[in-house]
Design a protein around this motif. Structure first.
Motif, PDB file in Angstrom:
ATOM      1  N   ASP A 115       4.339   4.871 -15.683  1.00  0.00           N
ATOM      2  CA  ASP A 115       3.950   6.277 -15.500  1.00  0.00           C
ATOM      3  C   ASP A 115       3.536   6.968 -16.791  1.00  0.00           C
ATOM      4  N   PHE A 133      13.421   5.120  -7.868  1.00  0.00           N
ATOM      5  CA  PHE A 133      12.682   5.930  -8.840  1.00  0.00           C
ATOM      6  C   PHE A 133      13.594   6.911  -9.585  1.00  0.00           C
ATOM      7  N   ASN A 159       9.103   2.687 -12.469  1.00  0.00           N
ATOM      8  CA  ASN A 159       8.741   3.947 -13.126  1.00  0.00           C
ATOM      9  C   ASN A 159       9.587   4.121 -14.387  1.00  0.00           C
TER      10      ASN A 159
END
Length: 647
Positions: free
Chosen positions: A584, A533, A559
């Motif tokens: 996201d 991430f 993400n």
């Protein structure tokens, strides 16, 4: 404590003697000062539940630190204890649940894993002549990697018979505290009453002199590092028991806390000094700090600054004491026990008296019905920062106090934060779990205290929730896969950047990607690699993948941060010959979509998640009906739709 003196001056007045006594025990003085300060600043600190929380939260660090004490006393260092703890717990869970090994044998295998890791460290240092820093740094990486390999990057349920180590006796006395005390007594016995303990002090004081006096230093080092490995294994089992699962990423960074505890307790990194009692006090100082700062609603970012400063001050106080001419004990020499007992007794009397007087400033703690705690998995990610912002805006609008904590992707640290919220008797708790299984025990404790818990973005297993406010990670993953496949015309070579191994978000999004791609047999996944991430890791991993697969045509990232790292690695190819999709809908991600370097982002509307979670928490406090599941729709945002997207 690791900093008593053999002499403290005679003929001085009572005040001067007390001052000298406290100065001669720097770590103890710091702990007393912290307890008094926290008692004065927070009426929640002195509750029985909270003090037990402090003990539980210190337990794992203390057990690790006891093992590290052996190493530091002998002038070594062990950076691998956190990873060895995770590996040992993983071996126990993997062998007992996946391969049907009897639990008793699985526990022995876990302890043997710790011993084996320690012996490898000792062999590399004693016979391979590697510096302890390098040898144990290598073991840190090896042990963590093996934990991930055995678990396939996912938590493994812990055997129920061993999980009782994370419970309480009689409904109030935490078992981790009892384990901590037992391991502390073993440490004190080994250091003070055994041949190997005296050898540790001799080797740390002067290794060459120890060798010339007849000590078999290489063999002693093997035993010393093996002891450190055993204590790490015990700590890993206790930690996994608290979380009801073996987490392959558990105890990350705990080696630094363990070393800090030993040094704060008066041990010298140069070797030759150190005591079990001092190490225990060092671990308690860290636990009191973190607990108190949570209760005082200190910013998660400032907490790290404060903890670092206090650690430095505690060690500085001990340095000043040493320069003043005090001769430390804890060197394996007999004597001074009467003075030690007197020191502990006086410390207890002073602490109880001052803390007792301070408690009257607050009176009996009452339920804080207008206070809500929010524990986020991390604030080192724009998505969760947006959740926090939405939650804070809604809390301000509704007139409630919101305490926000950052678990830093550490399931154990989040468990501590949730325990602090529970002992503070907040009106409600909002949690964004690091891992859905690991948060279960802490949320169950809040259930027993009749505190409503709202989960945001991810659910919590084995506990009752007042509501779950989330978008569907699996559905979002499917949408991302479909969007990219359609953009590529149903065929092409793509790479997938996965999230942090072991987290539920990473698993669920990966599951969604796989499901979505099943409908497109023409899409070939040439590589799948974790990038945690993180944007920088996304850049590095994508750069590496391009060396092996320069003809890749698409990238799906779990993400936006990793997607933006991939865009940087692709350079001019991004948005032209290579299409990249993130997840996201963060501000930076949407900006890249608008510019065309990112084809799309699966937007979860994080600010909306935060607002709805707080709104539902307030409803739960008032006893109003709350929907069990509140789904916030995910949306694939492209260049054509980004202008009208508000998040």
């Amino acid at each position: 404590m690791a900093a008593e003196t053999l002499t403290s001056g005679t003929g001085a007045g009572g005040a001067a003697a007390l001052r000298r006594l406290l100065l001669d025990n720097g770590a103890l003085t710091a702990l007393i000062a912290l307890v008094i300060a926290m008692s004065a600043l927070s009426g929640d600190f002195l509750t029985t539940d909270n003090l037990l929380n402090v003990g539980v939260q210190a337990a794992v660090t203390a057990v690790l630190a006891f093992g590290v004490t052996f190493v530091i006393v002998s002038a070594g260092i062990d950076l691998s204890v956190g990873s060895v703890a995770a590996l040992s717990a993983t071996v126990l869970a993997w062998s007992a649940t996946s391969h049907g090994v009897p639990v008793a044998v699985a526990v022995l295998l876990a302890l043997a894993t710790g011993v084996a890791a320690g012996l490898v460290n000792g062999f590399l240092i004693s016979y391979g002549k590697l510096p302890p820093f390098i040898a144990t740094l290598a073991m840190l990486s090896v042990a963590r990697g093996l934990a991930l390999v055995l678990s396939d990057g996912s938590p493994i349920a812990f055997p129920a018979s061993v999980s009782h180590l994370g419970d309480t006796l009689g409904g109030w006395l935490p078992v981790p505290v009892l384990v901590m005390v037992a391991m502390g007594l073993i440490t004190a016995f080994v250091l003070g009453r055994t041949y190997i303990g005296r050898s540790m002090y001799a080797i740390g004081g002067n290794e060459e002199a120890a060798r010339l006096s007849g000590l078999r230093v290489p063999r002693q080092k093997l035993a010393i590092y093996a002891l450190s490995g055993v204590f790490a294994a015990v700590a890993g089992v206790v930690l996994a028991s608290r979380l009801s699962s073996a987490q392959p990423q558990a105890a990350t960074g705990y080696e630094l806390d363990a070393i800090a505890s030993v040094v704060i307790g008066g041990a010298s990194l140069a070797g030759g000094t150190g005591k079990a009692s001092g190490t225990l006090i060092g671990a308690l100082i860290l636990a009191v700090l973190r607990n108190g700062l949570n209760l005082l609603n200190v910013s998660a970012f400032w907490q790290q600054v404060v903890i670092g400063v206090v650690i430095a001050l505690a060690v500085l106080l001990d340095t000043v004491r040493r320069k003043a001419g005090a001769a430390p004990t804890g060197t394996g020499a007999p004597g001074g026990r009467g003075r030690q007992v007197a020191t502990y007794g006086l410390a207890a009397v002073v602490a109880v008296a001052v803390v007792g007087a301070t408690s009257f400033l607050h009176g009996d703690p009452k339920p804080a019905t207008r206070k809500i705690g929010l524990s986020l998995s991390t604030l080192n990610n724009p998505f969760f920062v947006q959740i926090r912002s939405g939650a804070q805006d809604e809390a301000k609008k509704l007139g409630v106090d919101l305490t926000v904590t950052d678990a830093q992707n550490d399931a154990s640290q989040q468990a501590n934060q949730l325990q602090n919220f529970t002992s503070s008797k907040l009106g409600a708790i909002v949690v964004n779990p690091v891992d859905s299984d690991a948060a279960g025990n802490s949320v169950a404790a809040a259930n027993k205290a009749r505190i409503p818990v709202i989960a945001v973005d991810r659910g919590v297993n084995k506990a009752d929730l007042a509501a779950l406010v989330a978008s569907d990670n699996v559905a979002g993953g499917e949408q991302a896969a479909k969007a990219l496949a359609d953009k590529l015309g149903g065929s092409g070579r793509i790479a997938i950047l996965q999230g942090l191994a072991g987290t539920s978000a990473a698993r669920e999004r990966a599951e969604g990607f796989a499901k979505g791609l099943q409908a497109y047999p023409g899409i070939e996944v040439v590589a799948q690699q974790p990038a945690d991430f993180d944007r920088t890791k996304g850049l590095d991993v994508m750069s590496n993948l391009l060396q092996a697969h320069p003809d890749v045509q698409g990238v799906i990232a779990a993400n936006d941060e990793m997607a933006l790292g991939a865009v940087k690695a692709l350079g001019s190819k991004a948005g032209e010959s290579v299409q990249v999709i993130g997840f996201d809908g963060t501000p930076d991600g949407l900006k890249a979509v608008e510019q065309g370097t990112l084809y799309a982002s699966v937007a979860q509307q994080p600010s909306q998640l935060g607002r709805i979670a707080v709104d539902n928490a307030v409803k739960a406090i008032k006893g109003e009906k709350v929907e069990e599941t509140v789904k916030v729709p995910v949306k694939v945002v492209t260049k054509e739709t980004v202008a009208g997207f508000t998040g």
